[in-house]
Design an enzyme around this catalytic site. Structure first.
Site, PDB file in Angstrom:
ATOM      1  N   PRO A  86       0.938  -1.146  -0.168  1.00 14.32           N
ATOM      2  CA  PRO A  86       0.015  -0.058   0.050  1.00 14.32           C
ATOM      3  C   PRO A  86       0.826   1.214  -0.111  1.00 14.32           C
ATOM      4  O   PRO A  86       0.465   2.231  -0.282  1.00 14.32           O
ATOM      5  CB  PRO A  86      -1.068  -0.086   1.151  1.00 14.32           C
ATOM      6  CG  PRO A  86      -0.156  -1.283   2.188  1.00 14.32           C
ATOM      7  CD  PRO A  86       0.575  -2.149   1.130  1.00 14.32           C
ATOM      8  N   GLU A 113       2.245  -8.011   8.744  1.00 13.74           N
ATOM      9  CA  GLU A 113       2.356  -6.946   9.053  1.00 13.74           C
ATOM     10  C   GLU A 113       3.069  -6.143   7.998  1.00 13.74           C
ATOM     11  O   GLU A 113       2.612  -4.949   7.906  1.00 13.74           O
ATOM     12  CB  GLU A 113       2.909  -6.737  10.683  1.00 13.74           C
ATOM     13  CG  GLU A 113       2.880  -5.380  11.068  1.00 13.74           C
ATOM     14  CD  GLU A 113       1.692  -4.761  11.342  1.00 13.74           C
ATOM     15  OE1 GLU A 113       0.723  -5.547  11.396  1.00 13.74           O
ATOM     16  OE2 GLU A 113       1.677  -3.330  11.348  1.00 13.74           O
ATOM     17  N   ARG A 150      -4.816  -8.982 -20.239  1.00 18.47           N
ATOM     18  CA  ARG A 150      -5.703  -8.491 -21.553  1.00 18.47           C
ATOM     19  C   ARG A 150      -4.993  -7.470 -22.449  1.00 18.47           C
ATOM     20  O   ARG A 150      -5.517  -7.458 -23.578  1.00 18.47           O
ATOM     21  CB  ARG A 150      -6.830  -8.126 -20.636  1.00 18.47           C
ATOM     22  CG  ARG A 150      -6.791  -6.639 -20.031  1.00 18.47           C
ATOM     23  CD  ARG A 150      -8.100  -6.523 -19.235  1.00 18.47           C
ATOM     24  NE  ARG A 150      -9.179  -6.268 -20.150  1.00 18.47           N
ATOM     25  CZ  ARG A 150      -9.349  -5.092 -20.620  1.00 18.47           C
ATOM     26  NH1 ARG A 150      -8.510  -3.828 -20.325  1.00 18.47           N
ATOM     27  NH2 ARG A 150     -10.461  -4.781 -21.310  1.00 18.47           N
ATOM     28  N   ASP A 164     -11.371   1.160 -23.947  1.00 17.39           N
ATOM     29  CA  ASP A 164     -11.565   0.897 -22.684  1.00 17.39           C
ATOM     30  C   ASP A 164     -11.675   2.125 -21.781  1.00 17.39           C
ATOM     31  O   ASP A 164     -11.320   3.337 -22.190  1.00 17.39           O
ATOM     32  CB  ASP A 164     -10.439   0.207 -21.884  1.00 17.39           C
ATOM     33  CG  ASP A 164     -10.448  -1.187 -22.073  1.00 17.39           C
ATOM     34  OD1 ASP A 164     -11.344  -1.742 -22.431  1.00 17.39           O
ATOM     35  OD2 ASP A 164      -9.048  -1.766 -21.770  1.00 17.39           O
TER      36      ASP A 164
HETATM   37  N1  ADE Z   1      -0.775  -5.189   0.034  1.00 21.30           N
HETATM   38  C1  ADE Z   1      -1.815  -4.700   1.007  1.00 21.30           C
HETATM   39  N2  ADE Z   1      -2.732  -3.666   0.592  1.00 21.30           N
HETATM   40  C2  ADE Z   1      -2.026  -3.686  -0.905  1.00 21.30           C
HETATM   41  C3  ADE Z   1      -2.641  -2.425  -1.662  1.00 21.30           C
HETATM   42  N3  ADE Z   1      -3.603  -1.734  -1.287  1.00 21.30           N
HETATM   43  N4  ADE Z   1      -1.873  -2.390  -3.042  1.00 21.30           N
HETATM   44  C4  ADE Z   1      -1.015  -3.515  -2.874  1.00 21.30           C
HETATM   45  N5  ADE Z   1      -0.333  -4.246  -2.196  1.00 21.30           N
HETATM   46  C5  ADE Z   1      -1.196  -4.464  -1.014  1.00 21.30           C
END
Ligand code: ADE
Length: 226
Positions: A86, A113, A150, A164
């Site tokens: 993230p 974690e 794709r 798209d």
């Molecule tokens: N791992 C946990 N959350 C994630 C996300 N939003 N994007 C990529 N990998 C992740």
């Protein structure tokens, strides 16, 4: 194009890799996708891949050694190593088009974690699929696999992805199928006219209207604003 996935949960990929368009692309050798268990690369006698965070705190942290060994096992001069996290750069369609030109992608998926911070030095790029936290990188990596595959030549008809949503920063135009009248809701007359130029103009106008209404942020970046 070859994709190697490094994960602690290879079984999560069974459905996605063995269904629909991805399955066909693999069968037709348009893409090679292999999923590997990071646990196979541990030297620890108990097969451990994670440990407690040094300094205290909740959860488990992935150790650098098995991941370093797994990456080096599959990496070649053509590889791009992408960590799913993230904290990475937010993924979009433009990145999907860039990634489909890579010869070899290694997707590194964490769980628990997080990754020991030193793992970041073994990867070329960090990618997030949005501002939310998943239990691991697996689902995120499947999003990359699907959206890249794709776009590979021969996987779906080129027309189909050239129209798209997000190409030229516009959302897709509305589409209809039979019946022509469903509970009083009718297919727009122009689509029944057989007049290709009028249909193309209507679709383009609808793309602009829809994008203006739903995603004005995109419209600002599109050629329509030049
Ligand atoms: N791992 C946990 N959350 C994630 C996300 N939003 N994007 C990529 N990998 C992740």
């Amino acid at each position: 194009m070859k994709i190697d996935v490094l994960t602690l949960f290879p079984e999560m990929y069974d459905g996605v890799l063995n269904s629909s368009i991805i399955k066909r692309a693999r069968e037709n050798k348009l893409v090679e996708i292999n999923v590997h268990n990071i646990r196979d690369f541990t030297l620890d006698k108990h097969n451990r891949v994670d440990d407690y965070p040094i300094g205290g705190g909740e959860g488990m942290v992935l150790m650098p050694e098995p991941i370093y060994r797994a990456i080096n096992h599959y990496k070649t001069d053509d590889s791009v190593v992408i960590m799913m996290t993230p904290q990475g750069k937010t993924y979009n369609q433009k990145m999907a088009y860039e990634f489909k030109n890579y010869k070899h992608i290694i997707l590194l998926c964490g769980h628990y974690e997080g990754f020991d911070e030193r793992i970041r030095s073994f990867v070329d790029m960090e990618v997030s699929i949005g501002d939310f936290v998943l239990t691991g990188g697996e689902l995120a990596s499947m999003v990359l696999i699907d959206s890249i595959t794709r776009l590979i030549d021969g996987v779906i008809e080129r027309d189909s992805h050239e129209n798209d949503s997000f190409n030229n920063n516009l959302l897709d135009y509305p589409v209809y199928t039979k019946p022509i009248d469903f509970m009083g809701m009718k297919v727009p007359d122009v689509l029944l006219s057989g007049h290709h130029a009028n249909i193309a103009k209507w679709r383009h106008d609808e793309q602009i209207k829809k994008t203006m209404l739903r995603r004005p942020d995109l419209l600002e970046k599109s050629d329509e604003c030049e």
